[in-house]
Design a protein around this motif. Structure first.
Motif, PDB file in Angstrom:
ATOM      1  N   THR A   1       4.487  -8.021  -5.471  1.00  0.00           N
ATOM      2  CA  THR A   1       3.275  -8.705  -5.934  1.00  0.00           C
ATOM      3  C   THR A   1       3.583  -9.895  -6.830  1.00  0.00           C
ATOM      4  O   THR A   1       2.693 -10.435  -7.489  1.00  0.00           O
ATOM      5  N   ALA A   2       4.817 -10.344  -6.848  1.00  0.00           N
ATOM      6  CA  ALA A   2       5.212 -11.420  -7.764  1.00  0.00           C
ATOM      7  C   ALA A   2       4.528 -12.740  -7.428  1.00  0.00           C
ATOM      8  O   ALA A   2       4.365 -13.599  -8.305  1.00  0.00           O
ATOM      9  N   ARG A  40      -7.278  -2.316  -2.805  1.00  0.00           N
ATOM     10  CA  ARG A  40      -8.395  -2.997  -2.157  1.00  0.00           C
ATOM     11  C   ARG A  40      -8.068  -4.477  -1.882  1.00  0.00           C
ATOM     12  O   ARG A  40      -8.408  -5.007  -0.828  1.00  0.00           O
ATOM     13  N   GLU A  41      -7.423  -5.128  -2.825  1.00  0.00           N
ATOM     14  CA  GLU A  41      -7.079  -6.537  -2.595  1.00  0.00           C
ATOM     15  C   GLU A  41      -6.071  -6.671  -1.457  1.00  0.00           C
ATOM     16  O   GLU A  41      -6.187  -7.556  -0.612  1.00  0.00           O
ATOM     17  N   GLU A  42      -5.103  -5.780  -1.428  1.00  0.00           N
ATOM     18  CA  GLU A  42      -4.133  -5.838  -0.336  1.00  0.00           C
ATOM     19  C   GLU A  42      -4.792  -5.555   1.000  1.00  0.00           C
ATOM     20  O   GLU A  42      -4.453  -6.160   2.021  1.00  0.00           O
ATOM     21  N   LEU A  66       0.828  -1.208   0.000  1.00  0.00           N
ATOM     22  CA  LEU A  66       0.000   0.000   0.000  1.00  0.00           C
ATOM     23  C   LEU A  66       0.863   1.260   0.000  1.00  0.00           C
ATOM     24  O   LEU A  66       0.564   2.238  -0.705  1.00  0.00           O
ATOM     25  N   GLN A  67       1.918   1.239   0.770  1.00  0.00           N
ATOM     26  CA  GLN A  67       2.797   2.406   0.841  1.00  0.00           C
ATOM     27  C   GLN A  67       3.477   2.655  -0.498  1.00  0.00           C
ATOM     28  O   GLN A  67       3.582   3.802  -0.959  1.00  0.00           O
ATOM     29  N   SER A 108      -3.260 -12.353  -9.658  1.00  0.00           N
ATOM     30  CA  SER A 108      -4.160 -11.235 -10.000  1.00  0.00           C
ATOM     31  C   SER A 108      -3.443  -9.900  -9.848  1.00  0.00           C
ATOM     32  O   SER A 108      -3.588  -8.994 -10.692  1.00  0.00           O
ATOM     33  N   GLN A 109      -2.648  -9.768  -8.801  1.00  0.00           N
ATOM     34  CA  GLN A 109      -1.911  -8.523  -8.616  1.00  0.00           C
ATOM     35  C   GLN A 109      -0.831  -8.351  -9.682  1.00  0.00           C
ATOM     36  O   GLN A 109      -0.545  -7.221 -10.110  1.00  0.00           O
ATOM     37  N   ARG A 110      -0.265  -9.468 -10.117  1.00  0.00           N
ATOM     38  CA  ARG A 110       0.746  -9.371 -11.167  1.00  0.00           C
ATOM     39  C   ARG A 110       0.129  -8.890 -12.471  1.00  0.00           C
ATOM     40  O   ARG A 110       0.740  -8.094 -13.203  1.00  0.00           O
ATOM     41  N   ARG A 111      -1.078  -9.372 -12.762  1.00  0.00           N
ATOM     42  CA  ARG A 111      -1.758  -8.874 -13.977  1.00  0.00           C
ATOM     43  C   ARG A 111      -2.086  -7.392 -13.839  1.00  0.00           C
ATOM     44  O   ARG A 111      -1.938  -6.624 -14.799  1.00  0.00           O
TER      45      ARG A 111
END
Length: 487
Positions: A116-117, A183-185, A66-67, A121-124
């Protein structure tokens, strides 16, 4: 002389041991159960702590994501503001601010990719963000070029053409992507914080249970040890009393043996002496049977004298203090054998004396050990061949072992339990002896802290072994030939 156990001690043995063993079994079962529970709880606490640590790391990871995303948005805004400033004023200072912001932006984007590796979903989303940022940076670079080459008016027209006022639903594609990632994090962060709280609560509860169990085990152990100590003190008192009684009885027995042996000498000397005088003075008047009977009387009295001498010697061994020193066992064995051969020159045995490890003990007593063993080897020989005697020694397992081996008549190992008993003989009266020699050997070796044993087969010879504490322990070394082990 056999000392019977006191009635109180017999009662204690009859009634005390089963209860003590039952108590020990109950304590063993209780401690084993408590140990299983404690081990299980300890492993659970360890696993909980491990999971809590992993959750705290994941929480820190979510906070960092987030930061970093906030930093990416902030540096992009800074770069855009610097470009707008340059477009309006043409001041090159804004370009330096832009370059610094773009460097920070690139660093933040790379860090976000690393964080996010492990999330598909975060990688996309990161890849989509990367594409949008590359487009935005390319537009900013073109805007700067237009301002430098065509002037401020043309740059403002280009900016209005690129960013006309759009409907609200179509603006902020970069902000939308970063918002989804955030939001996912945040969802993951909330779940991980709940897991961390549960793990912490379970760890606290497990710690309380462990503390209670440890306190219970300590209390039970203290009570058991206290009871055991009380029993031990009682048994030690009874043992001390029994030891004192046994020592007193042994002193009385030794005194009795000495007195009896000493008092028997005079009548035996008288019997032997008068029998000899009778043979010398009146032998011609007696027939052959009378002379034979006198010879039997003399032989029996002399044998009784030897028995008394051996009994006295056996009794003295229990009281005589040890005068220990380094002993050259090779020289001692050779000297003892030569003395025995001088006293009994008949026959021509082959004598093989190897280099022996040095011994540590009372030289006079060790001389007697070797004398008794070699005397037996010279005594119990076969008539059909010349005897052979070997003396060997080696070091093993913190001790020195010595062996006197012969090829004589041997003995049956079925009677081994009688071998070292007092007045125990395994052979007929054909071979002279009193049956005390091996008992003396065992007592001497035992007093030196060693052991004695034997191996034999009828008509194949015997091997007698005795061990002493290893020579090197007592401050001197063995000769090199004695270090190789058993031959």
């Amino acid at each position: 002389m056999k000392i019977e156990a006191m009635p109180a001690e017999k009662a204690a043995r009859a009634g005390g041991r089963p209860g003590s063993e039952a108590l020990q079994r109950r304590l063993a079962v209780a401690f084993a159960g408590a140990l299983v529970v404690v081990t299980t709880l300890s492993l659970t606490v360890f696993e909980t702590a491990r999971r809590a640590l992993a959750s705290s790391r994941l929480v820190a990871h979510a906070h960092e994501v987030l930061q970093v995303m906030n930093g990416v948005e902030g540096t992009l805004v800074t770069a855009q503001s610097a470009v707008r400033g340059f477009v309006i004023t043409g001041d090159e200072v804004y370009l330096r601010d832009r370059d610094s912001a773009l460097l920070s932006l690139e660093s933040g984007v790379q860090r976000l990719r690393d964080l996010t590796a492990d999330n598909d979903s975060q990688r996309r989303r990161w890849q989509a963000l990367r594409d949008r940022l590359d487009e935005r940076v390319a537009l900013l670079d073109r805007l700067v070029v237009i301002r430098q080459t065509e002037g401020a008016g043309r740059a403002r027209e280009f900016l209005r053409s690129v960013y006309p006022p759009p409907p609200p639903a179509k603006t902020g594609r970069i902000r939308a992507i970063t918002g989804e990632m955030a939001r996912e994090e945040e969802l993951q962060l909330a779940g991980r914080m709940r897991e961390e709280e549960l793990a912490s609560a379970f760890a606290v509860a497990s710690g309380v249970v462990l503390a209670v169990l440890f306190a219970l085990m300590f209390t039970l152990g203290y009570l058991a040890i206290r009871r055991r100590v009380a029993q031990t003190f009682g048994l030690n008192a009874a043992l001390l009393s029994r030891t004192e009684e046994a020592e007193a009885a042994n002193r009385e027995l030794e005194g009795f043996s000495y007195s009896v042996s000493h008092d028997l000498r005079s009548p035996l000397r008288a019997i032997d002496g008068f029998s000899r005088m009778l043979t010398e003075d009146y032998g011609e008047r007696l027939d052959d049977e009378g002379r034979r009977r006198l010879a039997v009387v003399r032989e029996s009295s002399q044998r009784m004298g030897r028995l008394i001498d051996d009994l006295l010697e056996f009794s003295r061994l229990g009281k005589k203090p040890l005068a220990c020193s380094a002993v050259d066992m090779t020289a001692l064995a050779g000297e003892v054998y030569r003395e025995l051969r001088t006293a009994h020159p008949e026959g021509a045995p082959a004598f093989d004396l190897a280099q022996l490890p040095k011994g540590w003990g009372d030289a006079a007593m060790l001389r007697q050990v070797l004398a008794n063993l070699l005397s037996n080897a010279l005594k119990y020989v076969r008539k059909d061949r010349a005897p052979r005697i070997e003396v060997r020694g080696w070091a093993e397992d913190g001790r020195n072992v010595y062996c006197v081996k012969d090829d004589g008549i041997g003995f049956d190992m079925a009677h081994y339990d009688k071998l070292f008993g007092v007045f125990q003989r395994l052979h007929s009266a054909e071979f002279p002896g009193t049956g005390v020699g091996l008992a003396i050997v065992q007592r001497i070796v035992t007093r030196h802290g060693g052991k004695v044993w034997a191996e034999s087969k009828p008509d194949e010879g015997s091997s007698f072994y005795f061990s002493l504490p290893k020579a090197a322990i007592n401050g001197f070394t063995d000769p090199p030939a004695a270090k190789g082990g058993r031959k």
